[in-house]
Motif scaffolding. Structure first.
Motif, short mmCIF file in Angstrom:
data_model
loop_
_atom_site.label_atom_id
_atom_site.label_comp_id
_atom_site.label_asym_id
_atom_site.label_seq_id
_atom_site.Cartn_x
_atom_site.Cartn_y
_atom_site.Cartn_z
N HIS A 1 -7.75 10.41 0.42
CA HIS A 1 -6.98 9.49 1.26
C HIS A 1 -7.88 8.43 1.86
O HIS A 1 -9.02 8.71 2.25
CB HIS A 1 -6.26 10.26 2.37
CG HIS A 1 -5.11 9.52 2.97
ND1 HIS A 1 -5.27 8.46 3.82
CD2 HIS A 1 -3.76 9.67 2.80
CE1 HIS A 1 -4.09 7.99 4.20
NE2 HIS A 1 -3.16 8.71 3.59
N THR B 1 -1.01 -1.87 13.45
CA THR B 1 -0.69 -0.44 13.32
C THR B 1 -1.09 0.37 14.56
O THR B 1 -0.30 1.17 15.07
CB THR B 1 -1.36 0.15 12.08
OG1 THR B 1 -2.78 -0.08 12.14
CG2 THR B 1 -0.83 -0.48 10.81
N ASP C 1 5.86 3.14 12.21
CA ASP C 1 5.78 2.08 11.23
C ASP C 1 5.58 0.73 11.93
O ASP C 1 6.14 0.48 13.00
CB ASP C 1 7.05 2.01 10.38
CG ASP C 1 7.14 3.15 9.38
OD1 ASP C 1 6.17 3.93 9.28
OD2 ASP C 1 8.19 3.27 8.71
N GLY D 1 -5.81 1.50 8.57
CA GLY D 1 -5.28 2.85 8.73
C GLY D 1 -6.00 3.65 9.79
O GLY D 1 -5.49 4.67 10.26
N TYR E 1 -7.78 6.92 4.65
CA TYR E 1 -8.11 6.96 6.08
C TYR E 1 -7.67 8.22 6.80
O TYR E 1 -8.21 8.55 7.85
CB TYR E 1 -7.52 5.74 6.81
CG TYR E 1 -6.04 5.52 6.59
CD1 TYR E 1 -5.10 6.14 7.37
CD2 TYR E 1 -5.59 4.67 5.58
CE1 TYR E 1 -3.73 5.95 7.17
CE2 TYR E 1 -4.24 4.46 5.36
CZ TYR E 1 -3.31 5.10 6.16
OH TYR E 1 -1.97 4.90 5.94
N ASP E 2 -6.70 8.97 6.29
CA ASP E 2 -6.17 10.10 7.04
C ASP E 2 -6.65 11.43 6.46
O ASP E 2 -5.87 12.29 6.09
CB ASP E 2 -4.64 10.04 7.05
CG ASP E 2 -4.04 10.66 8.31
OD1 ASP E 2 -4.81 10.90 9.27
OD2 ASP E 2 -2.82 10.89 8.35
N PRO F 1 -1.73 -0.90 6.23
CA PRO F 1 -0.92 0.24 5.82
C PRO F 1 0.38 0.24 6.63
O PRO F 1 0.55 -0.59 7.53
CB PRO F 1 -1.79 1.44 6.17
CG PRO F 1 -2.56 0.97 7.36
CD PRO F 1 -2.82 -0.50 7.11
N ARG F 2 1.27 1.14 6.33
CA ARG F 2 2.54 1.17 7.07
C ARG F 2 2.35 1.63 8.50
O ARG F 2 3.02 1.15 9.42
CB ARG F 2 3.53 2.09 6.34
CG ARG F 2 4.89 2.19 7.02
CD ARG F 2 5.86 2.97 6.16
NE ARG F 2 6.17 2.22 4.94
CZ ARG F 2 6.83 2.73 3.91
NH1 ARG F 2 7.23 3.99 3.93
NH2 ARG F 2 7.08 1.99 2.85
N ARG F 3 1.42 2.59 8.71
CA ARG F 3 1.20 3.10 10.07
C ARG F 3 -0.22 3.63 10.19
O ARG F 3 -0.87 3.92 9.19
CB ARG F 3 2.20 4.18 10.44
CG ARG F 3 2.19 5.41 9.55
CD ARG F 3 3.07 6.53 10.11
NE ARG F 3 4.46 6.14 10.23
CZ ARG F 3 5.39 6.88 10.83
NH1 ARG F 3 5.05 8.06 11.38
NH2 ARG F 3 6.64 6.48 10.91
N ILE F 4 -0.68 3.79 11.42
CA ILE F 4 -2.02 4.32 11.67
C ILE F 4 -2.08 5.79 11.25
O ILE F 4 -1.08 6.51 11.31
CB ILE F 4 -2.38 4.19 13.18
CG1 ILE F 4 -3.89 4.33 13.41
CG2 ILE F 4 -1.61 5.19 14.00
CD1 ILE F 4 -4.66 3.11 13.03
N GLY F 5 -3.24 6.24 10.80
CA GLY F 5 -3.39 7.65 10.45
C GLY F 5 -3.31 8.54 11.68
O GLY F 5 -3.74 8.17 12.77
N TYR G 1 0.82 -1.21 0.00
CA TYR G 1 0.00 0.00 0.00
C TYR G 1 0.85 1.26 0.00
O TYR G 1 0.56 2.23 -0.72
CB TYR G 1 -0.95 0.01 1.21
CG TYR G 1 -1.66 1.33 1.37
CD1 TYR G 1 -2.73 1.67 0.54
CD2 TYR G 1 -1.23 2.28 2.30
CE1 TYR G 1 -3.38 2.90 0.65
CE2 TYR G 1 -1.85 3.51 2.41
CZ TYR G 1 -2.93 3.81 1.59
OH TYR G 1 -3.54 5.02 1.69
#
Length: 322
Positions: free
Chosen positions: A153, A215, A227, A188, A155-156, A240-244, A133
């Motif tokens: 976006h 995340t 991350d 996310g 989620y963010d 995803p790589r990290r939470i929004g 992603y």
């Protein structure tokens, strides 16, 4: 993480969610809630509700956030662009087609064929943008910079949270008795961020994440978004790589502090149980919240009224034959 009048740092209020619900209502389904007893699944008897958001347009809850963005923001002539593991892209493609806008969707190579087919069927331009992603997101941002397209976006984005928060409003309107606890899958964080913004502590909202993509769990442990691993069976929707950053602020204020982590095997068990007992065909990410209940990651108190959000059904797991 809130000020004196209950406004969350993310800027998403109950009033905004209610206004968004009225705006998107002509374009989204009021998805059903079905009631059963946990004993149907071999669990201790307790009232159990399923909010079936997999029956939403485009096959997941994401249509709500997509319509919120397209209706609340000014869409340029260049149209919109989104990065997605699949569900968000399908939702943006669907909403854009319905509203007469052009859409370009970037997806990673791990996206499921079912989700890729949906995006193409809705008429969007589809681009494979890397393996994960985060790669697709970077490619979509480059496209937006070069074309002037509006980024939606996954989620963010405040409008995304406002749209997803309408699920909480709808659930509250459609049940006769108040829900004590709602289990929500997290990727996310747009979904749980919106829903928790609506309930604002009036209902316990419990986050459920795959062990392979923790995340929110990692962010809460670190005190900030960081991350995290991005793998597992639900990687195309919950990794995803990290939470929004917006959802993280909401989670600190209004989500139960202990995130429930579930294994890939538990998610598969939940998918099988939903199909066997209720004929609900959930994708892995859609079944993750129920996995927490089914495998004991979350144990209700006696008499606790629990709801589970089944958030997506874009899967090829069920084959229909004549």
């Amino acid at each position: 993480m809130t000020d004196g009048d209950g406004t969350i740092d993310a800027g998403v209020t109950r009033e905004q969610i209610a206004a968004t619900e009225a705006l998107i209502r002509p374009h989204v389904r009021r998805t059903p809630v079905i009631g059963t007893d946990a004993s149907d699944f071999g669990l201790a008897p307790t009232s159990l509700l399923f909010k079936l958001e997999l029956l939403q347009h485009s096959g997941s809850f994401k249509a709500r956030g997509a319509f919120a963005n397209l209706l609340l923001r000014d869409v340029p002539a260049a149209g919109v662009v989104a990065a997605s593991g699949g569900n968000h892209g399908a939702a943006v493609a669907y909403a854009a087609r319905r509203l007469g806008k052009s859409a370009t969707i970037f997806v990673p190579a791990i996206s499921s064929p079912a989700k890729i087919d949906r995006i193409r069927d809705y008429g969007a331009e589809l681009v494979i943008g890397g393996e994960r992603y985060a790669d697709a997101l970077a490619a979509s941002e480059a496209h937006a910079a070069s074309t002037g397209a509006m980024t939606i976006h996954a989620y963010d984005q405040p409008e995304t949270l406002m749209g997803q928060g309408t699920i909480g409003l709808e659930l509250e309107r459609d049940v006769s008795e108040a829900v004590d606890t709602l289990l929500v899958a997290v990727g996310g964080g747009g979904l749980i961020g919106g829903i928790a913004s609506w309930f604002a502590g009036r209902t316990k909202v419990v986050a459920v994440e795959p062990e392979a993509a923790p995340t929110l769990h990692a962010a809460l442990a670190a005190g900030r978004p960081v991350d995290a691993p991005a793998g597992g069976i639900a990687a195309d929707s919950l990794a995803p790589r990290r939470i929004g950053r917006l959802a993280f602020a909401v989670a600190q204020a209004h989500v139960a502090p202990e995130v429930v982590l579930v294994s890939d095997d538990a998610i598969r068990q939940a998918q099988a149980a939903l199909w066997s007992r209720l004929r609900i065909a959930a994708e892995p990410g859609g079944a993750a919240a129920f996995a927490a209940l089914l495998t004991g990651g979350y144990g209700p108190e006696p008499g606790e009224r629990v709801a589970v959000l089944v958030c997506g059904g874009n899967t090829e797991a069920v084959s229909l034959v004549a």
